[in-house]
Design an enzyme around this catalytic site. Structure first.
Site, PDB file in Angstrom:
ATOM      1  CB  ILE A  31      -0.942  -0.037   1.235  1.00  0.00           C
ATOM      2  CG1 ILE A  31      -2.184   0.762   1.016  1.00  0.00           C
ATOM      3  CG2 ILE A  31      -0.235   0.369   2.510  1.00  0.00           C
ATOM      4  CD1 ILE A  31      -3.249   0.515   2.086  1.00  0.00           C
ATOM      5  CG  ASN A  87      11.946  -5.296   7.234  1.00  0.00           C
ATOM      6  OD1 ASN A  87      13.135  -5.301   6.924  1.00  0.00           O
ATOM      7  ND2 ASN A  87      11.058  -4.518   6.626  1.00  0.00           N
ATOM      8  CD  GLN A  94       7.755  -8.716  11.780  1.00  0.00           C
ATOM      9  OE1 GLN A  94       8.721  -9.121  12.440  1.00  0.00           O
ATOM     10  NE2 GLN A  94       6.753  -9.502  11.411  1.00  0.00           N
ATOM     11  CB  SER A  95       5.224  -1.975  10.718  1.00  0.00           C
ATOM     12  OG  SER A  95       4.988  -2.228   9.357  1.00  0.00           O
ATOM     13  CG  HIS A 100       5.336  -8.904   5.509  1.00  0.00           C
ATOM     14  ND1 HIS A 100       5.029  -8.905   6.860  1.00  0.00           N
ATOM     15  CD2 HIS A 100       6.056  -7.781   5.280  1.00  0.00           C
ATOM     16  CE1 HIS A 100       5.537  -7.820   7.418  1.00  0.00           C
ATOM     17  NE2 HIS A 100       6.177  -7.118   6.486  1.00  0.00           N
TER      18      HIS A 100
END
Ligand code: AMP
Length: 114
Positions: A31, A87, A94-95, A100
């Site tokens: 996104i 990540n 990493q969020s 992923h």
């Protein structure tokens, strides 16, 4: 898993521009793209991060790389080059805590990464 945004994408509760799907794997456009081509490749099964993979996931994780190279070819970045980024945890950025693989291409990438 409840409240996991990528599980919601898998269940079509959140919309995404899907570029590949099979029974185990989903790939969709990021996104907030960091390159002209920026695709996220995820297992449909919820795995929080690389720290949570088990030996039973070996075929699934391996298959993700086959999917990645096929998508790279589909988007014509296989020759020019592309980068796969995974990540893990906050120190690496990493969020979203559903594992992923970022597939990035369409521009030059520096090394080392930032
Ligand atoms: P990371 O920071 O490695 O955890 O990457 C998470 C990525 O997910 C970021 O690049 C976000 O832009 C992307 N992202 C977050 N929500 C969505 C969404 N609903 N659809 C597509 N990409 C998303």
């Amino acid at each position: 898993m409840e409240n996991c945004i990528f599980c919601k994408v898998v269940k079509r509760e959140l919309s995404a521009e899907i570029v590949y799907e099979d029974n185990e794997i989903l790939a969709f456009r990021d996104i907030n793209p960091q390159a002209p081509i920026h695709i996220l490749i995820i297992p449909k099964k919820h795995i929080g991060s690389l720290n949570e993979i088990e030996i039973d996931d070996i075929n699934l994780i391996g298959k993700i790389f086959i999917v990645a190279k096929n998508i790279a070819k589909q988007f014509k970045i296989d020759s020019s080059g592309y980068r796969i980024v995974l990540n893990t945890n906050f120190g690496a950025g990493q969020s979203v805590y559903h594992i992923h693989f970022h597939l990035l291409g369409g521009r030059f990438f520096r090394w080392p990464p930032g």
